[in-house]
Design a protein around this motif. Structure first.
Motif, mmCIF file in Angstrom:
data_model
loop_
_atom_site.group_PDB
_atom_site.id
_atom_site.type_symbol
_atom_site.label_atom_id
_atom_site.label_comp_id
_atom_site.label_asym_id
_atom_site.label_seq_id
_atom_site.Cartn_x
_atom_site.Cartn_y
_atom_site.Cartn_z
ATOM 1 N N ALA A 74 2.328 1.736 -3.479
ATOM 2 C CA ALA A 74 1.291 2.086 -4.446
ATOM 3 C C ALA A 74 0.879 3.554 -4.334
ATOM 4 C CB ALA A 74 0.076 1.185 -4.252
ATOM 5 N N GLY A 75 0.853 4.087 -3.127
ATOM 6 C CA GLY A 75 0.421 5.468 -2.943
ATOM 7 C C GLY A 75 1.546 6.427 -2.612
ATOM 8 N N ALA A 76 2.783 6.060 -2.944
ATOM 9 C CA ALA A 76 3.941 6.877 -2.560
ATOM 10 C C ALA A 76 3.986 8.199 -3.310
ATOM 11 C CB ALA A 76 5.225 6.099 -2.805
ATOM 12 N N ASP A 77 4.264 9.270 -2.587
ATOM 13 C CA ASP A 77 4.517 10.567 -3.211
ATOM 14 C C ASP A 77 5.926 10.601 -3.800
ATOM 15 O OD1 ASP A 77 2.000 11.574 -2.542
ATOM 16 O OD2 ASP A 77 2.699 12.204 -0.560
ATOM 17 N N GLY A 79 4.996 8.264 1.769
ATOM 18 C CA GLY A 79 3.667 7.884 1.314
ATOM 19 C C GLY A 79 2.581 8.776 1.867
ATOM 20 N N ILE A 80 1.347 8.359 1.681
ATOM 21 C CA ILE A 80 0.201 9.124 2.163
ATOM 22 C C ILE A 80 0.096 8.966 3.681
ATOM 23 C CG2 ILE A 80 -2.299 9.399 2.022
ATOM 24 C CD1 ILE A 80 -2.158 8.264 -0.806
ATOM 25 N N ASP A 104 0.822 -1.208 0.000
ATOM 26 C CA ASP A 104 0.000 0.000 0.000
ATOM 27 C C ASP A 104 0.859 1.262 0.000
ATOM 28 O OD1 ASP A 104 -2.213 -1.634 0.050
ATOM 29 O OD2 ASP A 104 -2.522 -1.461 2.223
#
Length: 234
Positions: A161-164, A186-187, A158
């Motif tokens: 997948a959502g890493a800035d 990440g988020i 996760d």
């Protein structure tokens, strides 16, 4: 204060000269009573102490060295046993003073290779842990290694997948041993990962923290990330 008490004022001098019979009036002495002087001195000393003493929040942190044995699930005691971990250690890392150890079960150890874990009791999601996998003689390419680690770690999947941002690099220690280092922003979460191979095993050390804790404790988290290393013969 000294100039007020050292000599009479000009007006008093002139009146005394004009009329010699007028008695000389000595001006009253102006002084602070001793208790007030003492109080001022004490207050000034206290102020100086407060200004020169560093706040407790920036006092140096204390760490304890953890010695990990990376035992297989079949040989894992679950609660440490009576063996000398320092003598049989395969890796080490620093643990901040006050952090607690989470005991890893045999099932968990056998399924995802988690060998040890510590967390901040004030914020349980601020933690460090180590996983290992047997049968690795050398490191594969950096992106392959990270994807393989994510296969058995849903949180890591996760996060990726959502890493800035995701930064990776290669480092070598004083003995020339190669480490892959990853930093994932990440988020709402930050993660530092160090991966290396030794003794026909792959070791991955994770340091995770929610965004607020990362901003507050970045120096401490980077310290424990950089403290990880394998020990003994390769």
């Amino acid at each position: 204060m000294a100039t007020l008490t050292s000599s009479p004022s000009p007006s008093i001098l002139s009146s005394s000269t004009a009329n010699p019979k007028t008695p000389y009036l000595k001006p009253p002495l102006l002084f602070f009573p001793k208790p007030l002087t003492t109080a001022l001195t004490t207050a000034l000393a206290t102020t100086t102490l407060l200004l020169t003493s560093p706040p407790s929040s920036i006092a140096s942190d204390a760490y304890n060295v953890y010695y990990g044995t990376a035992a297989s699930a079949a040989n894992y005691g679950g609660y440490g046993g009576n063996s000398d971990k320092k003598a049989s250690a395969e890796y080490v890392y620093d643990v901040p003073d006050g952090w607690k150890e989470r005991l890893v079960s045999k099932v968990e150890k056998g399924t995802n290779g988690t060998d040890s874990e510590f967390y901040n009791p004030k914020k349980r999601q601020e933690k460090e842990y180590l996983t290992f996998l047997a049968g690795f003689r050398q490191l594969a390419p950096k992106d392959v290694i990270l994807n393989n680690l994510a296969l058995s770690d849903v949180e890591l999947q996760d996060l990726i997948a959502g890493a800035d941002s995701l930064v990776s690099e290669e480092k070598k220690d004083e003995n020339g041993q190669l480490y892959y280092v990853y930093e994932i922003d990440g988020i709402g979460k930050h993660s530092l990962i160090a991966v290396t191979c030794a003794k026909n095993k792959l070791y991955a050390h994770f340091v995770n923290a929610p965004a607020p804790e990362w901003k507050r404790d970045e120096d401490t988290l980077r310290h424990i990330h950089e403290s990880f290393k394998t020990v003994g013969s390769s």
